[in-house]
Scaffold this active site. Structure first.
Site, PDB file in Angstrom:
ATOM      1  N   TYR A  22      -1.343   3.031 -26.009  1.00 31.59           N
ATOM      2  CA  TYR A  22      -1.283   3.416 -27.499  1.00 31.59           C
ATOM      3  C   TYR A  22      -2.547   4.109 -27.968  1.00 31.59           C
ATOM      4  CZ  TYR A  22      -2.206   2.886 -32.528  1.00 31.59           C
ATOM      5  OH  TYR A  22      -2.653   3.091 -33.727  1.00 31.59           O
ATOM      6  N   ARG A  47      -6.047 -13.673 -26.639  1.00 30.21           N
ATOM      7  CA  ARG A  47      -4.985 -12.511 -26.833  1.00 30.21           C
ATOM      8  C   ARG A  47      -5.542 -11.345 -25.602  1.00 30.21           C
ATOM      9  NH1 ARG A  47      -2.683  -9.839 -32.159  1.00 30.21           N
ATOM     10  NH2 ARG A  47      -4.782  -8.425 -31.575  1.00 30.21           N
ATOM     11  N   ASN A  67       7.334   9.368 -28.406  1.00 29.04           N
ATOM     12  CA  ASN A  67       7.175   9.361 -29.996  1.00 29.04           C
ATOM     13  C   ASN A  67       5.907  10.024 -30.582  1.00 29.04           C
ATOM     14  OD1 ASN A  67       9.862   8.377 -29.817  1.00 29.04           O
ATOM     15  ND2 ASN A  67       9.145   6.442 -30.556  1.00 29.04           N
ATOM     16  N   GLY A  82      -6.617  -8.189 -24.185  1.00 27.99           N
ATOM     17  CA  GLY A  82      -6.967  -6.921 -24.517  1.00 27.99           C
ATOM     18  C   GLY A  82      -7.849  -6.745 -25.760  1.00 27.99           C
ATOM     19  N   ILE A 135      10.013  13.313 -36.131  1.00 30.27           N
ATOM     20  CA  ILE A 135       9.160  14.502 -35.909  1.00 30.27           C
ATOM     21  C   ILE A 135       9.247  15.268 -34.730  1.00 30.27           C
ATOM     22  CG2 ILE A 135       7.137  13.723 -37.349  1.00 30.27           C
ATOM     23  CD1 ILE A 135       6.115  12.700 -34.764  1.00 30.27           C
ATOM     24  N   GLY A 137       9.487   2.312 -40.610  1.00 31.57           N
ATOM     25  CA  GLY A 137       9.570   2.297 -42.122  1.00 31.57           C
ATOM     26  C   GLY A 137      10.806   1.666 -42.767  1.00 31.57           C
TER      27      GLY A 137
HETATM   28  N1  UDP Z   1      -5.505 -12.788 -34.394  1.00 31.51           N
HETATM   29  C1  UDP Z   1      -5.075 -14.126 -34.576  1.00 31.51           C
HETATM   30  N2  UDP Z   1      -4.037 -14.389 -34.902  1.00 31.51           N
HETATM   31  C2  UDP Z   1      -2.886 -13.872 -34.840  1.00 31.51           C
HETATM   32  C3  UDP Z   1      -3.165 -12.292 -35.179  1.00 31.51           C
HETATM   33  C4  UDP Z   1      -4.190 -11.815 -34.842  1.00 31.51           C
HETATM   34  O1  UDP Z   1      -6.089 -14.834 -34.038  1.00 31.51           O
HETATM   35  O2  UDP Z   1      -1.690 -14.340 -35.390  1.00 31.51           O
HETATM   36  C5  UDP Z   1      -6.793 -12.109 -34.119  1.00 31.51           C
HETATM   37  C6  UDP Z   1      -6.618 -11.373 -32.945  1.00 31.51           C
HETATM   38  O3  UDP Z   1      -6.774 -11.876 -31.784  1.00 31.51           O
HETATM   39  C7  UDP Z   1      -7.959 -10.166 -33.397  1.00 31.51           C
HETATM   40  C8  UDP Z   1      -8.152 -10.265 -34.820  1.00 31.51           C
HETATM   41  O4  UDP Z   1      -7.062 -11.511 -35.396  1.00 31.51           O
HETATM   42  O5  UDP Z   1      -9.088 -10.852 -32.904  1.00 31.51           O
HETATM   43  C9  UDP Z   1      -7.421  -9.185 -35.293  1.00 31.51           C
HETATM   44  O6  UDP Z   1      -6.042  -8.835 -34.916  1.00 31.51           O
HETATM   45  P1  UDP Z   1      -5.055  -7.627 -35.471  1.00 31.51           P
HETATM   46  O7  UDP Z   1      -3.787  -7.927 -34.547  1.00 31.51           O
HETATM   47  O8  UDP Z   1      -4.811  -7.941 -36.701  1.00 31.51           O
HETATM   48  O9  UDP Z   1      -5.929  -6.283 -35.295  1.00 31.51           O
HETATM   49  P2  UDP Z   1      -6.241  -5.732 -33.902  1.00 31.51           P
HETATM   50  O10 UDP Z   1      -7.852  -5.781 -34.145  1.00 31.51           O
HETATM   51  O11 UDP Z   1      -5.736  -6.453 -32.860  1.00 31.51           O
HETATM   52  O12 UDP Z   1      -6.067  -4.033 -34.292  1.00 31.51           O
END
Ligand code: UDP
Length: 341
Positions: free
Chosen positions: A151, A291, A102, A293, A62, A35
């Site tokens: 996470y 990406r 954390n 996961g 915390i 923050g």
């Molecule tokens: N995404 C993307 N480019 C970016 C960031 C996110 O294509 O620069 C895609 C990501 O692969 C996912 C979606 O947008 O499919 C949402 O990603 P974000 O990280 O916002 O949220 P998440 O679902 O991972 O919590």
């Protein structure tokens, strides 16, 4: 009086705005690791002419039992709304210790202090990441929980702890499982502010010729090949926390776990086009590999939150995008001021 942990962060600060607007007194505890002090200053300024009151900001962690006990002895806290956490999936894979220390240890410490100081209610920010790879969409709260990263594991561990503490020590709770949170408040007080931005909407908004937007994966089994998510406005989400507190104050209310989403899915391409048309501009884009996961589709069944709290999402996507874009401009100014200081 409400204690908001993590109130200098994105979602916590919007919850503070909603509580203050609704006439509540708010104390914020935040260690400012994620923050920003500027957000605290802006919240104080905002509270000046509202019904509610920004009572105090405590710069503490915390995990700091002493600071928690001092705070609980100083103020009569009716409920803790607990946001303070690390929330980056990739980081959690490489540095799980940070997440267990954390998020998990920190929350256990907070729960212990709540029990010792007889603080009876908690509203906790959990995540749809606790579901892991979905078996079916929309996802309701009975869906199996099998997180696929530290996470999600850390948030699930906290859910277990809260339920067990509630059973044994008489705490009442609302656990919210968030889907994808976007937007910013219409007054421009706060918004997404991460040092390494990973989220979709801010990354689209930050894109220009020098920093082309990277779209991760267009070969998913979805309507247009790009990932589908349920994007909920941060102010709608914040509202649910105030309603949860009010619900927990009712004599016959029950502890519950509730999804927070819109119940609608938008693909990455759809969000990208929605930003282009909301801002009436062309944004440079490059297609990149998937990406790691990212599940193909995450959509909430948020009916239970509606039934329990009388809550529903109201803010249209276009407004969320416009408010997020307005915030990006404010953020540039704040960063310039920070750099000069
Ligand atoms: N995404 C993307 N480019 C970016 C960031 C996110 O294509 O620069 C895609 C990501 O692969 C996912 C979606 O947008 O499919 C949402 O990603 P974000 O990280 O916002 O949220 P998440 O679902 O991972 O919590």
């Amino acid at each position: 009086m409400i204690l908001i942990t993590g109130g200098a962060g994105y979602i916590g600060s919007h919850s503070a705005i909603d509580f203050i607007k609704s006439g509540y007194d708010v104390v914020i505890l935040d260690n400012l690791s994620v923050g920003h002090i500027e957000i605290i200053d802006r919240l104080k300024e905002f509270a000046k002419d509202k019904k509610g009151n920004f009572v105090d900001f405590v710069n503490a962690d915390i995990r700091d039992t002493y600071a928690l006990n001092v705070l609980f002895n100083t103020y009569k806290i009716d409920a803790v709304v607990h946001f303070a956490a690390d929330a980056l999936v990739n980081e959690s894979v490489n540095n799980p210790r940070k997440y267990y220390e954390n998020n998990v240890l920190g929350t256990i410490n907070l729960l212990n202090a709540m029990v010792e100081n007889k603080i009876p209610k908690i509203v906790f920010s959990s995540t749809c990441a606790t579901y892991g790879e979905p078996k079916e969409v929309p996802i309701d709260e009975t869906h199996i929980q099998k997180p696929v990263n530290p996470y999600g594991n850390s948030k699930l561990a906290i859910e277990f702890a809260i339920k067990d503490y509630a059973h044994a020590y008489g705490l009442k709770y609302t656990i919210f499982r968030y889907f994808n949170v976007i937007g910013a408040d219409e007054d421009g007080i706060s918004g997404e502010w991460h040092d390494n931005e990973t989220h979709l909407v801010p990354n689209i908004l930050k894109a220009d010729e020098n920093k082309v937007f990277s779209l991760f994966g267009n070969d998913y089994d979805t309507k247009d090949g790009t990932c589908v998510r349920d994007y909920i406005d941060v102010c709608d989400l914040a509202r649910a926390h105030t309603l949860a507190f009010e619900y927990l104050c009712e004599e016959d209310s029950k502890s519950t776990i509730l999804n927070l989403g819109t119940g609608e899915g938008q693909s990455v391409k759809e969000i990208f086009s929605a930003v282009e048309s909301a801002l009436k501009t062309k944004i440079p884009l490059k297609l990149c590999p998937r990406r790691e996961g990212d599940p193909a589709k995450l959509i909430a069944d948020a009916a239970l939150a509606g039934d329990t709290l009388g809550w529903s999402s109201k803010i249209p996507l276009e407004i969320s995008i416009k408010n997020a874009a307005k915030w990006e401009k404010t953020l540039s100014t704040l960063k310039c001021t920070e750099a000069k200081a």
